[in-house]
Design a protein around this motif. Sequence first.
Motif, PDB file in Angstrom:
ATOM      1  N   MET A  48       0.843  -1.216   0.000  1.00 23.79           N
ATOM      2  CA  MET A  48       0.000   0.000   0.000  1.00 23.79           C
ATOM      3  C   MET A  48       0.876   1.265   0.000  1.00 23.79           C
ATOM      4  N   HIS A  52       2.660   6.070  -7.106  1.00 29.25           N
ATOM      5  CA  HIS A  52       1.629   6.980  -7.612  1.00 29.25           C
ATOM      6  C   HIS A  52       2.086   8.441  -7.488  1.00 29.25           C
ATOM      7  N   PHE A  86      -7.720   3.622  -4.689  1.00 27.81           N
ATOM      8  CA  PHE A  86      -9.093   4.008  -4.378  1.00 27.81           C
ATOM      9  C   PHE A  86      -9.805   2.926  -3.553  1.00 27.81           C
ATOM     10  N   HIS A  91     -10.447  14.451  -6.472  1.00 28.47           N
ATOM     11  CA  HIS A  91      -9.241  13.892  -7.102  1.00 28.47           C
ATOM     12  C   HIS A  91      -9.598  12.827  -8.142  1.00 28.47           C
ATOM     13  N   ILE A  93      -9.648  11.227 -13.634  1.00 30.81           N
ATOM     14  CA  ILE A  93     -10.212  10.368 -14.688  1.00 30.81           C
ATOM     15  C   ILE A  93     -10.580  11.228 -15.901  1.00 30.81           C
ATOM     16  N   LEU A 144      -5.406  18.399 -14.567  1.00 34.93           N
ATOM     17  CA  LEU A 144      -4.448  17.655 -13.724  1.00 34.93           C
ATOM     18  C   LEU A 144      -3.869  18.542 -12.638  1.00 34.93           C
ATOM     19  N   ALA A 162      -0.613  15.094   1.613  1.00 36.18           N
ATOM     20  CA  ALA A 162       0.198  14.446   0.579  1.00 36.18           C
ATOM     21  C   ALA A 162       1.553  15.149   0.436  1.00 36.18           C
TER      22      ALA A 162
HETATM   23  C1  HEM Z   1      -2.621  11.335 -13.864  1.00 34.65           C
HETATM   24  C2  HEM Z   1      -3.451  11.108 -12.882  1.00 34.65           C
HETATM   25  C3  HEM Z   1      -3.130  11.181 -11.425  1.00 34.65           C
HETATM   26  C4  HEM Z   1      -2.166  11.900 -10.751  1.00 34.65           C
HETATM   27  C5  HEM Z   1      -1.128  12.848 -11.333  1.00 34.65           C
HETATM   28  C6  HEM Z   1      -2.326  11.598  -9.332  1.00 34.65           C
HETATM   29  C7  HEM Z   1      -1.554  12.126  -8.316  1.00 34.65           C
HETATM   30  C8  HEM Z   1      -1.676  11.813  -6.979  1.00 34.65           C
HETATM   31  C9  HEM Z   1      -0.811  12.305  -5.934  1.00 34.65           C
HETATM   32  C10 HEM Z   1       0.358  13.258  -6.145  1.00 34.65           C
HETATM   33  C11 HEM Z   1      -1.240  11.756  -4.751  1.00 34.65           C
HETATM   34  C12 HEM Z   1      -0.637  11.998  -3.356  1.00 34.65           C
HETATM   35  C13 HEM Z   1       0.362  10.917  -3.005  1.00 34.65           C
HETATM   36  C14 HEM Z   1       1.046  11.228  -1.689  1.00 34.65           C
HETATM   37  O1  HEM Z   1       0.444  11.017  -0.631  1.00 34.65           O
HETATM   38  O2  HEM Z   1       2.186  11.717  -1.726  1.00 34.65           O
HETATM   39  C15 HEM Z   1      -2.391  10.924  -5.038  1.00 34.65           C
HETATM   40  C16 HEM Z   1      -3.094  10.205  -4.107  1.00 34.65           C
HETATM   41  C17 HEM Z   1      -4.187   9.429  -4.384  1.00 34.65           C
HETATM   42  N1  HEM Z   1      -4.735   9.184  -5.627  1.00 34.65           N
HETATM   43 FE1  HEM Z   1      -4.069   9.935  -7.406  1.00 34.65          FE
HETATM   44  N2  HEM Z   1      -3.385  10.723  -9.166  1.00 34.65           N
HETATM   45  C18 HEM Z   1      -3.909  10.442 -10.422  1.00 34.65           C
HETATM   46  C19 HEM Z   1      -4.990   9.620 -10.707  1.00 34.65           C
HETATM   47  C20 HEM Z   1      -5.766   8.989  -9.774  1.00 34.65           C
HETATM   48  C21 HEM Z   1      -6.974   8.234 -10.053  1.00 34.65           C
HETATM   49  C22 HEM Z   1      -7.576   8.059 -11.450  1.00 34.65           C
HETATM   50  C23 HEM Z   1      -7.447   7.765  -8.857  1.00 34.65           C
HETATM   51  C24 HEM Z   1      -8.662   6.948  -8.532  1.00 34.65           C
HETATM   52  C25 HEM Z   1      -9.703   6.782  -9.276  1.00 34.65           C
HETATM   53  C26 HEM Z   1      -6.528   8.215  -7.817  1.00 34.65           C
HETATM   54  C27 HEM Z   1      -6.653   7.933  -6.480  1.00 34.65           C
HETATM   55  C28 HEM Z   1      -5.819   8.384  -5.479  1.00 34.65           C
HETATM   56  C29 HEM Z   1      -6.001   8.059  -4.060  1.00 34.65           C
HETATM   57  C30 HEM Z   1      -7.097   7.193  -3.456  1.00 34.65           C
HETATM   58  C31 HEM Z   1      -4.966   8.712  -3.375  1.00 34.65           C
HETATM   59  C32 HEM Z   1      -4.725   8.705  -1.843  1.00 34.65           C
HETATM   60  C33 HEM Z   1      -3.739   7.625  -1.467  1.00 34.65           C
HETATM   61  C34 HEM Z   1      -3.436   7.672   0.022  1.00 34.65           C
HETATM   62  O3  HEM Z   1      -2.652   8.547   0.435  1.00 34.65           O
HETATM   63  O4  HEM Z   1      -3.971   6.856   0.757  1.00 34.65           O
HETATM   64  N3  HEM Z   1      -5.526   8.949  -8.402  1.00 34.65           N
HETATM   65  N4  HEM Z   1      -2.635  10.965  -6.404  1.00 34.65           N
END
Ligand code: HEM
Length: 145
Positions: free
Chosen positions: A1, A8, A62, A87, A92, A129, A142
């Motif tokens: 996780m 990610h 997710f 987000h 998406i 984005l 984050a």
């Molecule tokens: C190009 C697309 C995306 C980018 C650039 C992106 C970027 C990020 C970033 C920078 C974080 C923070 C990570 C951290 O804690 O340092 C994050 C967290 C997260 N993203 Fe994305 N994301 C994208 C697409 C998605 C999609 C499509 C989903 C779900 C449908 C998603 C679900 C999540 C979730 C659930 C977290 C929280 C994770 C946690 O800390 O428990 N992301 N994302």
Amino acid sequence: MNMLIHAHSGLRWVVLLLLITATFKALMKWRSNAPFTEGDRKLNLFTMVSAHIQLLIGLALFTMSTKVNFSGEAMKDPVQRFFLAEHSVMMILAIVLITIGYVKSKKAIEEAKKFKVAFTYFLIALLVLLAGIPWPFRNLGAAWF
Ligand code: HEM
């Protein structure tokens, strides 16, 4: 996780770098009436693929993240609401725009049209984005990497 969150978080920079380069290049080549090369198509393709990998990791997060809850209370908490709704929906949408931009640009016959279509869709995707990333200054818990 934890590894998935790091992947990610780091991959965001790859997606952003590719998307910014592809958008800028499309604009420059469109404006200068340059020919659409295999290199241009590949850059657009890699941009789309990086976004799709990010989508897969995002979907996995997710289902697992402690920041995503489906209780009625979730919408009252800014962090929960951000990851549950803002987000995911914005990211998406951006990925769909990148995909349409890639396909339409590839299918266009005229060279200038290929660049114009890629530029337009990529630019809108880039703005979505940038608005949907949990940047550290937004206090969503984050990090930068
Ligand atoms: C190009 C697309 C995306 C980018 C650039 C992106 C970027 C990020 C970033 C920078 C974080 C923070 C990570 C951290 O804690 O340092 C994050 C967290 C997260 N993203 Fe994305 N994301 C994208 C697409 C998605 C999609 C499509 C989903 C779900 C449908 C998603 C679900 C999540 C979730 C659930 C977290 C929280 C994770 C946690 O800390 O428990 N992301 N994302």
